[in-house]
Scaffold this active site. Structure first.
Site, short mmCIF file in Angstrom:
data_model
loop_
_atom_site.label_atom_id
_atom_site.label_comp_id
_atom_site.label_asym_id
_atom_site.label_seq_id
_atom_site.Cartn_x
_atom_site.Cartn_y
_atom_site.Cartn_z
N HIS A 33 39.09 40.71 48.13
CA HIS A 33 39.99 40.14 49.15
C HIS A 33 40.80 41.26 49.83
O HIS A 33 40.40 42.43 49.79
CB HIS A 33 40.89 39.06 48.53
CG HIS A 33 40.10 38.14 47.63
ND1 HIS A 33 39.29 37.14 48.10
CD2 HIS A 33 39.95 38.13 46.27
CE1 HIS A 33 38.69 36.53 47.08
NE2 HIS A 33 39.07 37.12 45.95
N HIS B 257 38.29 41.45 40.73
CA HIS B 257 38.88 40.15 41.06
C HIS B 257 39.69 39.63 39.89
O HIS B 257 39.64 40.18 38.78
CB HIS B 257 37.77 39.14 41.38
CG HIS B 257 37.04 39.39 42.64
ND1 HIS B 257 37.30 38.72 43.82
CD2 HIS B 257 36.06 40.29 42.94
CE1 HIS B 257 36.52 39.17 44.77
NE2 HIS B 257 35.75 40.14 44.27
N GLU C 250 36.00 39.52 36.87
CA GLU C 250 37.16 38.62 36.98
C GLU C 250 38.02 38.95 35.75
O GLU C 250 37.68 38.61 34.63
CB GLU C 250 36.72 37.15 36.96
CG GLU C 250 35.80 36.74 38.10
CD GLU C 250 36.56 36.40 39.38
OE1 GLU C 250 37.79 36.55 39.43
OE2 GLU C 250 35.90 35.97 40.35
#
Ligand code: ZN
Length: 325
Positions: A113, A206, A288
């Site tokens: 992001h 992430h 993640e």
């Protein structure tokens, strides 16, 4: 999951052909230590343990090389001031060190992001081709309930990871850095940056946005995909090797348990719906690091000390992968 977007489509849990964490750990630590580490990390402390400071490692990376820990960033802070309509595709590149174990190695670090994505909804909602189908250019990512965003988390871990790898002589490229570009880049461009750099390894960082009570980390491996511009067949095996090593070292250094909601306790998930993996031609995985919407994980993710451990754990997996390749 509380967030719907390219990185948060329900993954397909997949049982690997062997115990990946055990394999990864076995490659890194003496057998006598292995049982203790697995106990300590999976069933023992259930959280941040002493493993980081005491576990032996075959790597020369040591705790003494760690950068000073920084405090958690202020929620909602955004350094971006540039409102340019198109993001620059130019990755941020470090100057290669003159010597070190990773001299000559190129590592692309992709902070998931972008803190500026919140202010560019039209741009990041644009559809891009990921081979198998079309998907949004990028997404905003998730955040903790208190407002610490995933985009700030990923950028902070990426900076720490870059510092660790550069100290060992690697050339490190970030796919973006804060407000450069002010949003994105799109997921297809994130893959292209690694490809163009001929990266020896690439990793996208992430943190997840699942439900309270969902805890732990998982590493996402590329599925074998051959459709349109996507052809992951040449990188599936090497990416799995990279991912297994990163999962093993991340678990050992951070003490964070493997996800209790995907991956069936292995800490590994294979997906075919992520453009950043589908379009990669170099060994690449996503990690993640935890679930931002779980209070226990959020307490870790917002800690600078813990983020340093996260970066250290990721780096040791990459180093292990590069040394045998
Ligand atoms: Zn994400």
């Amino acid at each position: 999951m509380s967030y719907v977007g390219p990185d948060f489509d329900p993954p397909q849990p997949r049982r690997p052909r062997r115990g990946p964490l055990t394999v990864a750990l076995a490659a890194l630590v003496p057998g006598a230590l292995l049982g203790w580490l697995v106990y300590e990390a999976v069933g023992g402390s259930g959280g941040s343990s002493g493993a980081a400071g005491t576990a032996a490692s075959s790597s020369t990376v040591s705790s003494s090389s760690r950068a000073p820990a920084a405090s958690a960033a202020t929620p909602g802070t955004n350094r971006s001031t540039n409102d340019a309509k198109q993001p620059s595709a130019t990755p941020t590149t470090s100057a290669p060190a003159a010597s070190g174990a990773l001299k000559g190695k190129v590592i692309v670090v992709d902070p998931g992001h972008n803190p500026g994505n919140f202010r560019h909804p039209a741009e990041i909602n644009r559809q891009v081709d990921i081979g198998t189908n079309k998907k949004e250019c990028d997404t905003t990512g998730t955040s903790t309930n208190a407002g610490y965003t995933e985009a700030r988390f990923t950028l902070d871990v990426a900076h720490r990871l870059r510092t660790i790898l550069e100290r060992q002589g690697a050339t490190v490229k970030l796919t973006h850095d804060g407000d450069s570009p002010p949003w994105g880049p799109c997921v297809d461009e994130r893959a292209r940056i690694g490809n163009t750099a001929h990266a020896d390894a690439a990793i996208s960082i992430h943190a997840d946005g699942s439900a309270e009570g969902d805890r732990g980390f998982h590493v996402i491996l590329p599925a074998s995909v051959h459709a349109g511009a996507a052809d992951t067949r040449p990188i599936v095996a090497s990416s799995r090797d990279l991912g297994e090593r990163v999962a093993g070292t991340f678990l050992r250094v951070t003490g964070e348990p493997p996800s209790n909601y995907v991956g069936e306790g292995t800490g590994l998930v294979t997906r075919q719906d992520l453009g950043g993996l589908n379009l990669s031609t170099v060994p690449k995985v996503f990690i993640e690091c935890g679930n931002m919407r779980d209070s226990k994980d959020a307490a870790l993710l917002t800690s600078g000390t813990w983020r340093q451990k996260a970066a250290q754990g990721i780096s040791e997996g990459i180093v292990s992968f590069l040394r045998q390749s």
